[in-house]
Design a protein around this motif. Structure first.
Motif, short mmCIF file in Angstrom:
data_model
loop_
_atom_site.label_atom_id
_atom_site.label_comp_id
_atom_site.label_asym_id
_atom_site.label_seq_id
_atom_site.Cartn_x
_atom_site.Cartn_y
_atom_site.Cartn_z
N HIS B 31 0.81 -1.22 0.00
CA HIS B 31 0.00 0.00 0.00
C HIS B 31 0.84 1.26 0.00
O HIS B 31 0.34 2.32 -0.23
CB HIS B 31 -1.07 0.02 1.08
N THR B 32 2.12 1.13 0.24
CA THR B 32 2.94 2.33 0.13
C THR B 32 3.33 2.61 -1.31
O THR B 32 3.66 3.72 -1.65
CB THR B 32 4.21 2.18 0.98
N ASP B 36 -2.82 2.47 -6.36
CA ASP B 36 -3.80 3.29 -5.66
C ASP B 36 -3.55 3.24 -4.16
O ASP B 36 -4.17 2.47 -3.44
CB ASP B 36 -5.21 2.79 -6.00
N LYS B 38 -4.20 5.14 -1.76
CA LYS B 38 -5.12 5.79 -0.82
C LYS B 38 -6.21 4.85 -0.31
O LYS B 38 -6.91 5.15 0.62
CB LYS B 38 -5.79 7.00 -1.51
N LEU B 39 -6.35 3.67 -0.98
CA LEU B 39 -7.43 2.77 -0.59
C LEU B 39 -6.91 1.63 0.26
O LEU B 39 -5.81 1.14 0.08
CB LEU B 39 -8.13 2.20 -1.83
N THR B 40 -7.74 1.21 1.20
CA THR B 40 -7.42 0.03 1.96
C THR B 40 -8.73 -0.74 2.14
O THR B 40 -9.79 -0.26 1.77
CB THR B 40 -6.79 0.39 3.31
N PRO B 48 -11.15 4.66 1.78
CA PRO B 48 -9.94 5.48 1.89
C PRO B 48 -9.20 5.15 3.18
O PRO B 48 -9.83 4.88 4.21
CB PRO B 48 -10.48 6.91 1.92
N GLU B 49 -7.87 5.19 3.11
CA GLU B 49 -7.05 4.80 4.26
C GLU B 49 -7.39 5.56 5.53
O GLU B 49 -7.47 4.98 6.60
CB GLU B 49 -5.58 5.03 3.93
N ASN B 50 -7.57 6.86 5.36
CA ASN B 50 -7.78 7.66 6.57
C ASN B 50 -9.13 7.41 7.24
O ASN B 50 -9.38 7.86 8.34
CB ASN B 50 -7.59 9.16 6.27
N THR B 197 -4.61 -0.23 10.17
CA THR B 197 -4.63 0.19 8.76
C THR B 197 -3.34 -0.22 8.05
O THR B 197 -3.38 -0.80 6.98
CB THR B 197 -4.82 1.71 8.66
#
Lengths: 305, 301
Positions: B31-32, B36, B38-40, B48-50, B197
């Motif tokens: 994911h880094t 994409d 920003k997605l998890t 979105p990750e946040n 996350t």
């Protein structure tokens, strides 16, 4: 440490056999089987490194940033890796070494290991990663002493060769038993740990190795059935002397050494008796088969008539 | 009744389809760097990750009160044995500095504390005096969710542990611990890393706070690959658990998330590789109940 080297070497062989396989997805299952078995922990570690290396090699599709650090760990760098694994073994050896200083006070169990880990500046948590924690220290001590005995014997070959066989063996056994003196107050509990069914296999192996080493140093090169009787006899003598020593309070363990010499003489005699018994048995069986044969002969002749 | 009993004996959890696993691996690992970032995942949903931590936070706020009851029901009491096994693998010792992350209700922490006290008694008995390290013992309970911590504190009160200075409650994020480098002897995380996350960041943090010789232990619902059992387990987790959640805590969605997030979690080997990537040595794992849960362990050297 010697053992660690052996493990690393075996792993290298194993590793070499699976390195050419490009199918990373299938490897885990195969290694999973071995990783659940206890002594194969290092194998699994190795797999992970191999896996990481393979991933970084062919990881154009998604390896990227997370695995770049591993790029130098290609499978061909086996030597560097095995050195690393020896380092792991070493950390434990360090703890065990330091723990020996606490045995007199704390015994052979985990508290000595915890104290040892503190001494070498490691978190005592590492004790939790020992296999069979209770026996680890006793087994380490046995190995260490057997190793030391080997070293001492190497320097005394000439001196020993001038002695009679019984005296030679007595002095070697005494050298070994004297190594138990520093921990003699805790040796009884060590013996009970060794007698635990879980640890008995290793303990027996270590003792067999010791007895074998002693015979070897005493100049025995036999390879017949006698080999077994000699080792069994010496094993019994060593064990009884070891037990005798636990309750020997004479200065310098004088009584133990007298006892030991007596038992070794007994053993030499017993071996003679044993050989005589074998001869007797042979004679008896020969006589018996003769008389049986004549009995059957008689039977057959009487039935004919 | 008999089917219940059969399921009970076997446990739960599955290892879905290969493609799904492969997808999960790429999500977990890249994911880094993936296309994409920003997605998890949040269960089977992509979010979105946040937002994930907020959503997970909601889940645990909703279920905090009935959390332990639901654990007992879902695992048929087995989670107690799993936690006991975790602590026995940890092998706590007197004077230990321990950190239990995502352990709000104190289940693991109480067990660790109990094991330390037992080890202390053994040591005291042997020496016939006071244990030298007695007052250094600290078990830190860290959880991102204050509601879960509240439940834990209440339980500590019930157990008579409210004034024990060995127990430290702290609200914190597994990805950014407020502890110093090389300060802990042990790190456990039971049924928690799945909800984090960035798993790799949490692992790096674990590695950071541990001392040399310190151990990382993770108890997590994992993947079953035994044919037959896998199907039973799947049926149990998708049909029974959400319904049970609705009945007991009136919250079906949270338990739907639970069973989905289990499937999204990396497989045993993959997770072991991630632990090794974070810098741990001697990474091993042990499957319990055929892989329903797995205990991963690593050593910092």
């Amino acid at each position: 440490m010697r053992r660690g080297g052996a493990v690393a070497r075996i792993l290298l062989l194993r590793h070499a056999s699976c390195a050419p396989s490009p199918s990373v997805q299938q490897m885990p299952q195969q290694f999973l089987q071995s990783s659940t078995a206890r002594p194969a922990s290092l194998t699994f570690t190795r797999w992970i490194h191999t896996n990481a290396a393979l991933r970084s090699q062919g990881g154009g599709d998604g390896g990227g940033g997370t695995t770049t650090a591993k790029t130098e760990e290609k499978p061909s760098h086996g030597d560097a890796k095995s050195a690393h694994e020896e380092e792991i073994v070493d950390e434990r050896t360090l703890v065990l070494h330091a723990a020996m200083a606490h045995v007199r006070r704390l015994g052979w169990m985990e508290s000595a290991l915890v104290a040892g880990a503190r001494d070498v500046g490691l978190s005592p948590s590492i004790v939790g990663s020992f296999q069979r924690k209770d026996a680890a220290l006793v087994e380490f001590f046995m190995d260490d002493c057997n190793h030391k005995l080997q070293e001492q014997l190497e320097g005394k070959e000439k001196e020993l060769s001038n002695m009679l066989l019984a005296d030679r063996i007595a002095s070697i056994v005494r050298m070994r038993l004297e190594m138990n003196v520093p921990v003699i107050t805790k040796w009884a509990s060590a013996l009970s740990i060794q007698a635990n069914p879980l640890n008995a296999a290793t303990a027996l192996k270590q003792r067999a190795q010791l007895v074998d080493d002693i015979w070897h140093a005493a100049g025995d090169r036999s390879s017949d059935m006698d080999w077994y009787t000699k080792r069994a006899l010496l094993g019994a003598v060593y064990m009884t002397a070891e037990l005798y020593m636990l309750t020997d309070f004479t200065p310098g363990y004088r009584d133990t050494w007298t006892f030991l010499e007596g038992r070794i003489k007994d053993a030499v005699n017993a071996r003679k008796t044993g050989q005589e018994a074998v001869h007797l048995a042979q004679a008896v069986s020969q006589g018996l088969s003769n008389s049986l044969a004549s009995f059957f002969n008689k039977q057959s002749t009487s039935s004919k008539s | 009744m008999t089917t219940m009993a059969a399921t009970r004996r076997m446990g739960r959890q599955s290892w879905r389809i290969f493609s799904m696993q492969a997808r999960r691996c790429s999500v977990a690992h890249d994911h880094t760097s993936s296309s994409d970032p920003k997605l998890t995942n949040f269960g089977y949903r992509e979010v979105p990750e946040n937002e994930k931590s907020k959503l997970v936070g909601n889940v645990f706020t909703n279920v905090a009160r009935s959390y332990d009851l639901m654990n007992d029901l879902m695992s048929m009491g087995l989670h107690r044995l799993w936690k006991d096994r975790l602590v026995s693998k940890l092998h706590p010792f007197p004077g230990m500095q321990h950190l239990d992350v995502a352990g709000g209700t104190g289940d693991v922490a109480f067990r660790v504390l109990h094991a330390i006290h037992k080890a202390e008694h053994r040591a005291v008995g042997k020496l016939g005096g006071k244990s030298e390290a007695k007052n250094e013992t600290r078990v830190h309970v860290c959880d991102i969710n204050p509601n879960m911590l509240e439940v834990g504190k209440q339980r500590a009160h019930k157990l008579g542990l409210e004034n024990v200075e060995d127990l430290v409650w702290m609200e914190g994020d597994a990805e950014a611990l407020s502890l110093e480098d090389n300060s802990m002897d042990g790190y456990t995380i039971a049924f928690g890393i799945r909800n984090v996350t960035h798993i790799d960041r949490a692992l790096k943090e674990a590695h950071r706070v541990l001392r040399r010789g310190g151990r990382f232990l993770c108890l997590e619902l994992s993947h079953v690959s035994i044919p037959g059992f896998q199907q039973v387990y799947d049926a149990y987790s998708f049909a029974v658990i959400p319904a049970m959640g609705e009945l007991v805590s009136g919250d079906r969605a949270s338990y739907q998330y639970l069973v989905e997030s289990i499937r999204k979690f990396p497989s045993q080997e993959k997770f072991a590789a991630m632990i090794a990537d974070a810098g741990f040595q001697e990474v091993q794992y042990e499957n319990l109940v055929g892989g329903v849960v797995a205990i991963h362990s690593g050593l910092k050297l």
